[in-house]
Write a protein that holds these residues in place. Structure first.
Motif, PDB file in Angstrom:
ATOM      1  N   GLY A   1      -0.619  -6.892  -9.451  1.00 18.39           N
ATOM      2  CA  GLY A   1      -0.315  -5.625  -8.663  1.00 18.39           C
ATOM      3  C   GLY A   1       0.534  -4.500  -9.582  1.00 18.39           C
ATOM      4  O   GLY A   1       0.453  -5.098 -10.768  1.00 18.39           O
ATOM      5  N   SER A   2       1.123  -3.640  -8.934  1.00 17.88           N
ATOM      6  CA  SER A   2       1.745  -2.824  -9.892  1.00 17.88           C
ATOM      7  C   SER A   2       2.954  -2.132  -8.527  1.00 17.88           C
ATOM      8  O   SER A   2       2.647  -2.200  -7.585  1.00 17.88           O
ATOM      9  N   LYS A   3       3.636  -1.189  -9.412  1.00 17.77           N
ATOM     10  CA  LYS A   3       4.476  -0.256  -8.214  1.00 17.77           C
ATOM     11  C   LYS A   3       3.689   0.478  -7.279  1.00 17.77           C
ATOM     12  O   LYS A   3       4.188   0.762  -6.356  1.00 17.77           O
ATOM     13  N   GLN A   4       2.385   0.782  -7.859  1.00 19.28           N
ATOM     14  CA  GLN A   4       1.561   1.601  -6.846  1.00 19.28           C
ATOM     15  C   GLN A   4       1.238   1.010  -5.594  1.00 19.28           C
ATOM     16  O   GLN A   4       1.139   1.989  -4.587  1.00 19.28           O
ATOM     17  N   ASN A   5       1.014  -0.293  -5.513  1.00 16.08           N
ATOM     18  CA  ASN A   5       0.906  -0.990  -4.321  1.00 16.08           C
ATOM     19  C   ASN A   5       1.724  -0.805  -3.263  1.00 16.08           C
ATOM     20  O   ASN A   5       1.738  -0.567  -2.007  1.00 16.08           O
ATOM     21  N   ASN A   6       3.007  -0.445  -3.798  1.00 13.19           N
ATOM     22  CA  ASN A   6       4.075  -0.307  -2.717  1.00 13.19           C
ATOM     23  C   ASN A   6       4.719   1.047  -2.780  1.00 13.19           C
ATOM     24  O   ASN A   6       5.813   1.340  -2.002  1.00 13.19           O
ATOM     25  N   ARG A   7       3.935   2.001  -3.172  1.00 12.74           N
ATOM     26  CA  ARG A   7       4.352   3.431  -2.986  1.00 12.74           C
ATOM     27  C   ARG A   7       4.452   3.716  -1.341  1.00 12.74           C
ATOM     28  O   ARG A   7       5.721   4.494  -1.298  1.00 12.74           O
ATOM     29  N   SER A   8       3.745   3.747  -0.712  1.00 18.37           N
ATOM     30  CA  SER A   8       3.784   3.893   0.668  1.00 18.37           C
ATOM     31  C   SER A   8       4.907   3.411   1.203  1.00 18.37           C
ATOM     32  O   SER A   8       5.790   4.008   2.110  1.00 18.37           O
ATOM     33  N   MET A   9       5.029   2.008   1.171  1.00 15.83           N
ATOM     34  CA  MET A   9       6.239   1.237   1.826  1.00 15.83           C
ATOM     35  C   MET A   9       7.352   1.516   1.282  1.00 15.83           C
ATOM     36  O   MET A   9       8.244   1.589   1.815  1.00 15.83           O
ATOM     37  N   SER A  10       7.454   1.792  -0.154  1.00 14.92           N
ATOM     38  CA  SER A  10       8.682   2.393  -0.735  1.00 14.92           C
ATOM     39  C   SER A  10       9.200   3.807   0.023  1.00 14.92           C
ATOM     40  O   SER A  10      10.414   4.135   0.176  1.00 14.92           O
TER      41      SER A  10
END
Length: 304
Positions: free
Chosen positions: A64-73
């Motif tokens: 994964g990457s930080k992009q996977n958690n963009r919406s949740m962040s």
């Protein structure tokens, strides 16, 4: 508002974060600490004089990457009025590559990140591999962490699903066959990952190097292939020797096998103040059921 800040790739040379030798678990070794790339999500609009809450550091899973958690962040920053640092762990996203990929080094990178950015009493949220990294940091350095949210993983040695080895073989095939288009890569990967969402997730790592007609993975596939067995381990074996006596939330997918009921007593010994929330979904519970996941996280952190 989304503020993106990225640390320069490479090894930290800040006096507080240079290469050091430290005792880790049961042996002493030189630890190579890497500067991690990240996105910073802050609540918007920020009100005049508003004091934001303690930071949240969000750690993704394998491949994964930080992009996977963009919406949740973004959603957590908005609802909790807290800054959220979505981090790329080593050998993922925009962070540096290194042949050593184990929980000792992953945890040291995160501890260095906290020190370098002066993040005090953060909440660590980690999914899968990131959950074990977060647990390792919490157990190694309890004063550095306020609380912990581990998503669909437990502090135990447990073999990864055989699917992960298949994903590696598929990614290698894509590079070996010289795929030129995303659709070609997807067709190759079908034999190894029949589920479209998983293929889409893996192919987010596919890029075209400047000047090349062939697609390549931005993650070092060989390094991660060599590390699969290490990702199944957990570095702490004896909960009588180390314990995180602060609040901890364990979120598990109802259709996932990574947090079976048999792991709960072990979780309780390492994390005596833990809670468990079951969310309908599989291993990728954050993307499969984001509203239920967000509700569980917000309710847990608002208790604090």
């Amino acid at each position: 508002m989304l503020l993106i800040q990225r640390t320069p790739p490479g090894i930290f040379h800040h006096p507080a974060t240079r290469l050091i030798s430290r005792r880790a678990f049961t042996s002493s070794r030189v630890v190579r600490r890497l500067a991690l790339s990240y996105d910073l999500h802050e609540p918007s609009p920020k009100q005049d004089g508003e004091q934001l809450g303690a930071p949240i550091v969000f750690l993704h899973g394998l491949f994964g990457s930080k992009q996977n958690n963009r919406s949740m962040s973004k959603a957590l920053a908005r609802d909790l009025r807290r800054p959220v640092y979505a981090v790329d762990l080593r050998n993922h996203g925009d962070s540096p590559h290194d042949p050593t990929h184990d929980y000792l080094h992953l945890a040291n990178d995160v501890e260095t990140f906290l020190e370098y950015h002066k993040l005090t009493e953060p909440t660590l949220i980690g999914h899968s591999m990131g959950a074990k990294v977060a647990m390792t940091v919490a157990l190694r350095s309890p004063p550095k962490v306020a609380n912990l949210i581990a998503v669909d993983n437990a502090p135990v040695d447990a073999a990864l699903k055989s699917d992960f080895g298949g994903y590696i073989r598929g990614m290698r095939q894509i590079e070996e066959k010289g795929a030129k288009r995303q659709s070609d890569a997807d067709e190759i990967l079908k034999s190894y990952a029949p589920e479209l969402p998983i293929r889409q997730f893996l192919l987010t790592n596919l890029t075209r190097p400047q000047g090349s007609e062939y697609l390549k993975f931005r993650i070092p596939v060989k390094y991660l292939a060599d590390a699969l067995d290490k990702m199944a381990d957990f570095p702490f074996k004896d909960p009588e020797q180390v314990r995180f006596a602060k609040p901890a939330l364990f979120v598990r997918g109802t259709k996932s096998h990574y947090m079976a009921d048999e792991t709960l007593p072990v979780i309780g010994r390492f994390f005596p103040l833990f809670q468990v929330v079951d969310v309908e979904g599989g291993h990728w519970v954050i993307s499969e059921n984001p509203e239920a996941f967000k509700t569980a996280v917000v309710e847990f952190l608002q208790q604090e």
